[in-house]
Scaffold this motif. Structure first.
Motif, short mmCIF file in Angstrom:
data_model
loop_
_atom_site.label_atom_id
_atom_site.label_comp_id
_atom_site.label_asym_id
_atom_site.label_seq_id
_atom_site.Cartn_x
_atom_site.Cartn_y
_atom_site.Cartn_z
N MET A 59 0.84 -1.17 0.00
CA MET A 59 0.00 0.00 0.00
C MET A 59 0.89 1.25 0.00
SD MET A 59 -3.03 0.82 2.60
CE MET A 59 -4.28 1.88 2.02
N PRO A 60 0.59 2.23 -0.83
CA PRO A 60 1.40 3.45 -0.88
C PRO A 60 1.36 4.20 0.45
CG PRO A 60 -0.15 3.38 -2.71
CD PRO A 60 -0.48 2.24 -1.82
N ARG A 61 2.47 4.83 0.71
CA ARG A 61 2.57 5.61 1.94
C ARG A 61 2.75 7.07 1.57
NH1 ARG A 61 7.55 4.68 5.83
NH2 ARG A 61 8.13 6.72 5.13
#
Length: 72
Positions: free
Chosen positions: A1-3
């Motif tokens: 998941m992108p941060r």
């Protein structure tokens, strides 16, 4: 998941960009992303440090004719 993280966008000319890259070369914790030739995404907590180091670098490169006369 992108941060996601909050950064500071620095806009500068290529010569200043090169100096900022040199400042970051020792620690690699200042620049998060090199966007293009004139934009860098940096750690917002390091902006004052970048300014301080840039002032130091640039003050070393200022021509002062009075110093030249004192040191023949």
């Amino acid at each position: 998941m992108p941060r996601a993280r909050k950064g500071a966008l620095v806009q500068c000319d290529p010569s200043i960009r090169a100096l900022i890259l040199q400042i970051d070369s020792g620690t690699h914790d200042i620049i998060w992303e090199e966007l293009d030739e004139t934009h860098l995404l940096v750690d917002p907590a390091k902006v004052s440090y970048i300014k301080e180091k840039l002032n130091w670098f640039l003050s070393k490169n200022i021509y002062n004719p009075s110093e030249e006369e004192e040191n023949p």
